[in-house]
Design an enzyme around this catalytic site. Sequence first.
Site, short mmCIF file in Angstrom:
data_model
loop_
_atom_site.label_atom_id
_atom_site.label_comp_id
_atom_site.label_asym_id
_atom_site.label_seq_id
_atom_site.Cartn_x
_atom_site.Cartn_y
_atom_site.Cartn_z
N ASP A 117 3.94 2.37 -4.29
CA ASP A 117 3.07 3.19 -5.13
C ASP A 117 2.89 2.43 -6.44
O ASP A 117 3.84 2.27 -7.21
CB ASP A 117 3.73 4.56 -5.39
CG ASP A 117 2.88 5.45 -6.29
OD1 ASP A 117 1.81 4.99 -6.77
OD2 ASP A 117 3.28 6.60 -6.53
N TYR A 128 -12.82 8.22 -12.69
CA TYR A 128 -12.76 6.94 -11.97
C TYR A 128 -13.44 5.84 -12.79
O TYR A 128 -12.86 4.78 -13.01
CB TYR A 128 -13.44 7.10 -10.61
CG TYR A 128 -13.59 5.81 -9.83
CD1 TYR A 128 -12.52 5.28 -9.12
CD2 TYR A 128 -14.80 5.11 -9.80
CE1 TYR A 128 -12.65 4.09 -8.41
CE2 TYR A 128 -14.94 3.93 -9.09
CZ TYR A 128 -13.87 3.42 -8.39
OH TYR A 128 -13.99 2.23 -7.68
N THR A 161 -16.66 0.41 2.63
CA THR A 161 -15.22 0.62 2.88
C THR A 161 -14.95 2.12 2.89
O THR A 161 -15.80 2.91 2.47
CB THR A 161 -14.34 0.00 1.76
OG1 THR A 161 -14.55 0.75 0.57
CG2 THR A 161 -14.60 -1.46 1.53
N ASP A 203 0.85 -1.20 0.00
CA ASP A 203 0.00 0.00 0.00
C ASP A 203 0.88 1.25 0.00
O ASP A 203 2.02 1.22 0.47
CB ASP A 203 -0.92 0.03 1.23
CG ASP A 203 -2.20 0.83 0.99
OD1 ASP A 203 -3.27 0.21 0.87
OD2 ASP A 203 -2.13 2.08 0.89
N LYS A 263 -12.15 2.14 -14.53
CA LYS A 263 -12.71 0.83 -14.18
C LYS A 263 -13.21 0.11 -15.43
O LYS A 263 -13.14 -1.10 -15.55
CB LYS A 263 -13.81 1.01 -13.13
CG LYS A 263 -13.28 1.49 -11.78
CD LYS A 263 -12.22 0.53 -11.24
CE LYS A 263 -11.63 0.92 -9.93
NZ LYS A 263 -10.65 -0.05 -9.43
N1 LIG Z 1 -15.88 0.55 -1.87
C1 LIG Z 1 -16.66 0.38 -2.90
O1 LIG Z 1 -17.86 0.62 -2.85
C2 LIG Z 1 -16.09 -0.15 -4.20
C3 LIG Z 1 -16.97 -0.49 -5.22
C4 LIG Z 1 -16.48 -0.99 -6.39
C5 LIG Z 1 -15.13 -1.19 -6.57
N2 LIG Z 1 -14.27 -0.86 -5.57
C6 LIG Z 1 -12.85 -1.10 -5.82
O2 LIG Z 1 -12.35 -1.97 -4.82
C7 LIG Z 1 -10.94 -1.73 -4.65
C8 LIG Z 1 -10.64 -1.54 -3.18
O3 LIG Z 1 -11.30 -0.37 -2.74
P1 LIG Z 1 -11.72 -0.12 -1.24
O4 LIG Z 1 -13.16 0.14 -1.26
O5 LIG Z 1 -11.17 -1.16 -0.34
O6 LIG Z 1 -11.00 1.29 -1.03
P2 LIG Z 1 -9.96 1.83 0.05
O7 LIG Z 1 -9.81 3.28 -0.22
O8 LIG Z 1 -10.36 1.39 1.41
O9 LIG Z 1 -8.63 1.06 -0.36
C9 LIG Z 1 -7.84 1.44 -1.44
C10 LIG Z 1 -6.39 1.31 -0.99
O10 LIG Z 1 -5.56 1.60 -2.11
C11 LIG Z 1 -4.49 2.37 -1.63
N3 LIG Z 1 -3.90 3.15 -2.72
C12 LIG Z 1 -4.41 4.24 -3.33
N4 LIG Z 1 -3.56 4.67 -4.27
C13 LIG Z 1 -2.49 3.84 -4.25
C14 LIG Z 1 -1.27 3.77 -4.98
N5 LIG Z 1 -0.96 4.68 -5.91
N6 LIG Z 1 -0.41 2.76 -4.72
C15 LIG Z 1 -0.70 1.85 -3.76
N7 LIG Z 1 -1.82 1.87 -3.01
C16 LIG Z 1 -2.70 2.87 -3.26
C17 LIG Z 1 -5.05 3.27 -0.54
O11 LIG Z 1 -4.05 3.74 0.32
C18 LIG Z 1 -6.04 2.33 0.12
O12 LIG Z 1 -5.48 1.65 1.23
C19 LIG Z 1 -10.62 -0.50 -5.51
O13 LIG Z 1 -10.08 -0.94 -6.74
C20 LIG Z 1 -11.97 0.14 -5.72
O14 LIG Z 1 -12.01 0.91 -6.90
C21 LIG Z 1 -14.71 -0.35 -4.38
#
Ligand SMILES: NC(=O)c1ccc[n+]([C@@H]2O[C@H](COP(=O)([O-])OP(=O)(O)OC[C@H]3O[C@@H](n4cnc5c(N)ncnc54)[C@H](O)[C@@H]3O)[C@@H](O)[C@H]2O)c1
Length: 254
Positions: A65, A161, A196, A37, A165
Amino acid sequence: MGRLDNKVALITGAAGGQGKVEARLFAQEGAKVIATDLNNALLAGTVAEINSELGTDAVLGLEHDIASESDWVSVVANAVEAFGKIDILINNAAMPGKTREDVWDVDAEEVTRILNVNITGTLLGIKAVMPQMKTIGAGSIVNVSSAAGLVGGISGGSVAYSSTKGALRAITKEIALDVARTGVRVNTVYPGLINTPIMQAFSKEVTEAVLAKIPIGFAADPIDIAYGVLFLASDESRFVTGTDLVIDGGYTAQ
Ligand SMILES: NC(=O)c1ccc[n+]([C@@H]2O[C@H](COP(=O)([O-])OP(=O)(O)OC[C@H]3O[C@@H](n4cnc5c(N)ncnc54)[C@H](O)[C@@H]3O)[C@@H](O)[C@H]2O)c1
């Protein structure tokens, strides 16, 4: 017996949210996990918490990153040094976009940054693990997209965004076909609304409007998505590649 015994999995964005739940589930199922992360402070606490909860040292945390190719090279080298190989890559990390009243009113710098993290970061990850997956003749890559990559109106008001996706669908299919005979599989998961931290980027109105339209009547917990990711990561899905697994409570069936 665990469903991931003898497997090594690299999960990005694993400091919190869905990636953290996947890291815990994968370790419970017998995998060694490299949890990475950008947020190293949060990640360190997460890794310590999971290892102490499970009484193991199966989870290794690395600051990363995903938009940086040199970071990918060093993360993969560290992972292979620690655990000998990488069988599974979960491209989970992503950044959300800012909510915009007029979705078309984009900011060029923001678009570039989101594309760089969510698309380039995913491509660089695949590039980084592929040589050693091809060498061992096996591998499973799961790209975490979103229902927002399939339909409009649920991106939290960020077309930047949702466009990233949507791009993951093409990335998965292109690469899955290219490597199909090497033993490496590539698939996409499309979560609907999950409870989340990323949800906090959405306005209350958007979240409520989306919730009201989920046929099953509730937002997912991260574990609901993690079970689907686990299936694609494991050998149970050995005949599955290039596919779309939608886990959205029926949202996109409408
Ligand atoms: N939460 C939702 O409703 C939802 C819905 C559909 C898809 N998603 C997808 O699920 C996945 C996880 O999302 P989440 O909900 O757990 O979000 P989250 O924000 O809790 O987790 C995302 C993590 O990615 C890390 N991150 C961001 N940029 C980064 C980078 N450049 N390098 C390394 N790490 C980085 C952040 O620090 C964070 O810990 C994502 O791909 C998100 O698009 C989430």
